[in-house]
Write a protein that holds these residues in place. Structure first.
Motif, PDB file in Angstrom:
ATOM      1  N   THR A  17      -0.435  -6.887  -7.202  1.00  0.00           N
ATOM      2  CA  THR A  17       0.212  -5.617  -6.895  1.00  0.00           C
ATOM      3  C   THR A  17      -0.884  -4.595  -6.598  1.00  0.00           C
ATOM      4  O   THR A  17      -2.077  -4.868  -6.826  1.00  0.00           O
ATOM      5  N   PRO A  18      -0.514  -3.404  -6.116  1.00  0.00           N
ATOM      6  CA  PRO A  18      -1.543  -2.376  -5.902  1.00  0.00           C
ATOM      7  C   PRO A  18      -2.332  -2.058  -7.164  1.00  0.00           C
ATOM      8  O   PRO A  18      -3.496  -1.650  -7.093  1.00  0.00           O
ATOM      9  N   GLU A  19      -1.702  -2.259  -8.338  1.00  0.00           N
ATOM     10  CA  GLU A  19      -2.367  -1.946  -9.608  1.00  0.00           C
ATOM     11  C   GLU A  19      -3.253  -3.088 -10.111  1.00  0.00           C
ATOM     12  O   GLU A  19      -4.240  -2.849 -10.819  1.00  0.00           O
ATOM     13  N   THR A  20      -2.910  -4.328  -9.771  1.00  0.00           N
ATOM     14  CA  THR A  20      -3.641  -5.473 -10.325  1.00  0.00           C
ATOM     15  C   THR A  20      -4.666  -6.077  -9.364  1.00  0.00           C
ATOM     16  O   THR A  20      -5.507  -6.870  -9.785  1.00  0.00           O
ATOM     17  N   ALA A  21      -4.611  -5.749  -8.078  1.00  0.00           N
ATOM     18  CA  ALA A  21      -5.572  -6.302  -7.127  1.00  0.00           C
ATOM     19  C   ALA A  21      -6.975  -5.791  -7.458  1.00  0.00           C
ATOM     20  O   ALA A  21      -7.181  -4.579  -7.604  1.00  0.00           O
ATOM     21  N   PRO A  22      -7.971  -6.682  -7.586  1.00  0.00           N
ATOM     22  CA  PRO A  22      -9.328  -6.243  -7.947  1.00  0.00           C
ATOM     23  C   PRO A  22      -9.980  -5.436  -6.835  1.00  0.00           C
ATOM     24  O   PRO A  22      -9.845  -5.768  -5.656  1.00  0.00           O
ATOM     25  N   GLU A  23     -10.656  -4.385  -7.217  1.00  0.00           N
ATOM     26  CA  GLU A  23     -11.319  -3.516  -6.239  1.00  0.00           C
ATOM     27  C   GLU A  23     -12.529  -4.220  -5.625  1.00  0.00           C
ATOM     28  O   GLU A  23     -13.293  -4.899  -6.322  1.00  0.00           O
ATOM     29  N   PRO A  24     -12.744  -4.065  -4.320  1.00  0.00           N
ATOM     30  CA  PRO A  24     -13.909  -4.672  -3.655  1.00  0.00           C
ATOM     31  C   PRO A  24     -15.208  -4.027  -4.130  1.00  0.00           C
ATOM     32  O   PRO A  24     -15.239  -2.846  -4.484  1.00  0.00           O
ATOM     33  N   THR A  25     -16.271  -4.804  -4.140  1.00  0.00           N
ATOM     34  CA  THR A  25     -17.594  -4.252  -4.448  1.00  0.00           C
ATOM     35  C   THR A  25     -18.279  -3.720  -3.199  1.00  0.00           C
ATOM     36  O   THR A  25     -19.185  -2.890  -3.293  1.00  0.00           O
ATOM     37  N   ASP A  26     -17.878  -4.186  -2.040  1.00  0.00           N
ATOM     38  CA  ASP A  26     -18.436  -3.720  -0.764  1.00  0.00           C
ATOM     39  C   ASP A  26     -17.683  -2.458  -0.347  1.00  0.00           C
ATOM     40  O   ASP A  26     -16.459  -2.484  -0.171  1.00  0.00           O
ATOM     41  N   PRO A  27     -18.381  -1.328  -0.161  1.00  0.00           N
ATOM     42  CA  PRO A  27     -17.696  -0.083   0.216  1.00  0.00           C
ATOM     43  C   PRO A  27     -17.035  -0.145   1.593  1.00  0.00           C
ATOM     44  O   PRO A  27     -16.182   0.698   1.899  1.00  0.00           O
ATOM     45  N   ALA A  28     -17.423  -1.133   2.419  1.00  0.00           N
ATOM     46  CA  ALA A  28     -16.813  -1.281   3.738  1.00  0.00           C
ATOM     47  C   ALA A  28     -15.489  -2.030   3.674  1.00  0.00           C
ATOM     48  O   ALA A  28     -14.818  -2.196   4.690  1.00  0.00           O
ATOM     49  N   VAL A  29     -15.120  -2.506   2.476  1.00  0.00           N
ATOM     50  CA  VAL A  29     -13.882  -3.261   2.291  1.00  0.00           C
ATOM     51  C   VAL A  29     -12.948  -2.436   1.414  1.00  0.00           C
ATOM     52  O   VAL A  29     -13.362  -1.892   0.391  1.00  0.00           O
ATOM     53  N   THR A  30     -11.684  -2.330   1.819  1.00  0.00           N
ATOM     54  CA  THR A  30     -10.725  -1.516   1.064  1.00  0.00           C
ATOM     55  C   THR A  30      -9.415  -2.272   0.844  1.00  0.00           C
ATOM     56  O   THR A  30      -9.078  -3.195   1.589  1.00  0.00           O
ATOM     57  N   LEU A  31      -8.675  -1.844  -0.171  1.00  0.00           N
ATOM     58  CA  LEU A  31      -7.339  -2.377  -0.434  1.00  0.00           C
ATOM     59  C   LEU A  31      -6.297  -1.489   0.239  1.00  0.00           C
ATOM     60  O   LEU A  31      -6.435  -0.256   0.240  1.00  0.00           O
ATOM     61  N   VAL A  32      -5.282  -2.114   0.801  1.00  0.00           N
ATOM     62  CA  VAL A  32      -4.227  -1.387   1.496  1.00  0.00           C
ATOM     63  C   VAL A  32      -2.874  -1.911   1.028  1.00  0.00           C
ATOM     64  O   VAL A  32      -2.686  -3.123   0.902  1.00  0.00           O
ATOM     65  N   THR A  33      -1.936  -1.019   0.765  1.00  0.00           N
ATOM     66  CA  THR A  33      -0.570  -1.413   0.428  1.00  0.00           C
ATOM     67  C   THR A  33       0.322  -1.146   1.629  1.00  0.00           C
ATOM     68  O   THR A  33       0.391  -0.020   2.129  1.00  0.00           O
ATOM     69  N   GLU A  34       0.973  -2.183   2.104  1.00  0.00           N
ATOM     70  CA  GLU A  34       1.856  -2.070   3.266  1.00  0.00           C
ATOM     71  C   GLU A  34       3.300  -2.078   2.767  1.00  0.00           C
ATOM     72  O   GLU A  34       3.721  -3.013   2.082  1.00  0.00           O
ATOM     73  N   PRO A  35       4.100  -1.069   3.089  1.00  0.00           N
ATOM     74  CA  PRO A  35       5.472  -1.004   2.569  1.00  0.00           C
ATOM     75  C   PRO A  35       6.385  -2.052   3.214  1.00  0.00           C
ATOM     76  O   PRO A  35       6.014  -2.684   4.205  1.00  0.00           O
ATOM     77  N   GLN A  36       7.576  -2.192   2.650  1.00  0.00           N
ATOM     78  CA  GLN A  36       8.570  -3.092   3.230  1.00  0.00           C
ATOM     79  C   GLN A  36       8.783  -2.743   4.700  1.00  0.00           C
ATOM     80  O   GLN A  36       8.777  -1.574   5.077  1.00  0.00           O
ATOM     81  N   LYS A  37       8.984  -3.763   5.536  1.00  0.00           N
ATOM     82  CA  LYS A  37       9.169  -3.502   6.957  1.00  0.00           C
ATOM     83  C   LYS A  37      10.077  -4.559   7.574  1.00  0.00           C
ATOM     84  O   LYS A  37      10.227  -5.674   7.054  1.00  0.00           O
ATOM     85  N   THR A  38      10.701  -4.202   8.700  1.00  0.00           N
ATOM     86  CA  THR A  38      11.517  -5.124   9.477  1.00  0.00           C
ATOM     87  C   THR A  38      10.751  -5.471  10.739  1.00  0.00           C
ATOM     88  O   THR A  38      10.216  -4.581  11.417  1.00  0.00           O
ATOM     89  N   VAL A  39      10.672  -6.774  11.046  1.00  0.00           N
ATOM     90  CA  VAL A  39       9.802  -7.259  12.110  1.00  0.00           C
ATOM     91  C   VAL A  39      10.554  -8.226  13.021  1.00  0.00           C
ATOM     92  O   VAL A  39      11.351  -9.046  12.549  1.00  0.00           O
ATOM     93  N   ALA A  40      10.313  -8.133  14.315  1.00  0.00           N
ATOM     94  CA  ALA A  40      10.817  -9.099  15.291  1.00  0.00           C
ATOM     95  C   ALA A  40       9.687 -10.066  15.622  1.00  0.00           C
ATOM     96  O   ALA A  40       8.540  -9.640  15.833  1.00  0.00           O
ATOM     97  N   VAL A  41      10.002 -11.372  15.673  1.00  0.00           N
ATOM     98  CA  VAL A  41       8.972 -12.409  15.797  1.00  0.00           C
ATOM     99  C   VAL A  41       9.377 -13.449  16.832  1.00  0.00           C
ATOM    100  O   VAL A  41      10.534 -13.875  16.874  1.00  0.00           O
ATOM    101  N   ASP A  42       8.435 -13.862  17.661  1.00  0.00           N
ATOM    102  CA  ASP A  42       8.626 -14.986  18.586  1.00  0.00           C
ATOM    103  C   ASP A  42       7.597 -16.054  18.244  1.00  0.00           C
ATOM    104  O   ASP A  42       6.390 -15.795  18.268  1.00  0.00           O
ATOM    105  N   GLN A  43       8.057 -17.259  17.897  1.00  0.00           N
ATOM    106  CA  GLN A  43       7.172 -18.318  17.400  1.00  0.00           C
ATOM    107  C   GLN A  43       6.815 -19.309  18.498  1.00  0.00           C
ATOM    108  O   GLN A  43       7.629 -19.628  19.347  1.00  0.00           O
TER     109      GLN A  43
END
Length: 211
Positions: free
Chosen positions: A126-152
């Motif tokens: 979760t956003p609370e349990t994901a370990p923080e990166p040690t590299d400052p160029a790497v960040t954690l992002v939380t993406e909200p629920q979304k509806t997506v159209a897909v062609d496989q």
């Protein structure tokens, strides 16, 4: 001569069987980002994805971006935690699709030479349990629920094929009066060693919620 031909055929069969076996193993091993299938329209799927946590970075090349993110899941985080990879890999680029499980990358609007790439973290984080990166160029992002159209589609995903599938998907949405919400992107579910005929690729675009 006949025995040599037979040996070659048998050897080729063993290699092919091993290749297919690896494809099956790697596909089953990787956790996929969960989603709810809402409906299908003209070969395209409409899905709802839950909130997801990603780790991302921006870099001059995909190789550099991938290496940073791979180091994060290999333990370059404040928990010194090894994290398994998740499928799919997502790639996005400005107004058109550019060019891995889980990876997401896009060219930023301010610098077309910069690739933004992200790995989806396994669902237990979760956003609370994901370990923080040690590299400052790497960040954690939380993406909200979304509806997506897909062609496989299967096989390899060169730019021309991705563009053609994207055009098909967008045309389908237009015919159905479904409004895209953002830029299309490419999803890849397999590692580079999976046989092409076993690969799963998808072009996708977020759509207005409720469609």
């Amino acid at each position: 001569m006949r025995s040599i031909t037979k040996t070659i055929l048998v050897g080729g069969g063993v290699v092919l069987a091993g290749w297919v076996g690896w494809g099956l193993y790697s596909t089953k091993k990787a956790e996929s980002v969960p989603y709810e299938q809402l409906r299908s329209i003209n070969g395209a799927d409409i899905r709802r994805y839950p909130q997801t946590v990603l780790v991302e970075t921006a870099a001059p090349t995909q190789r550099i971006a991938f290496q940073r993110l791979f180091e994060y899941i290999s333990g370059a985080n404040h928990g010194d935690e090894s994290i398994s990879m998740t499928a799919p890999v997502e790639t996005q680029s400005g107004d058109s699709i550019a060019m891995t499980a889980p990876v997401r990358s896009e060219a930023t609007e301010t610098d077309a030479e910069t690739i933004r790439m992200a790995f989806y973290l396994p669902s237990q984080f979760t956003p609370e349990t994901a370990p923080e990166p040690t590299d400052p160029a790497v960040t954690l992002v939380t993406e909200p629920q979304k509806t997506v159209a897909v062609d496989q589609f299967s096989w390899y995903a060169p730019e021309w094929r991705v563009e053609r599938r994207t055009e098909k998907l967008l045309a389908t949405l237009e015919d159905e009066d479904i409004e895209p919400d953002g830029n299309p992107y490419l999803l890849r579910y397999n590692d580079p060693w999976t046989p092409p005929f076993m690969r799963r690729n998808e072009v996708a675009v977020e759509v207005v919620e409720g469609e």
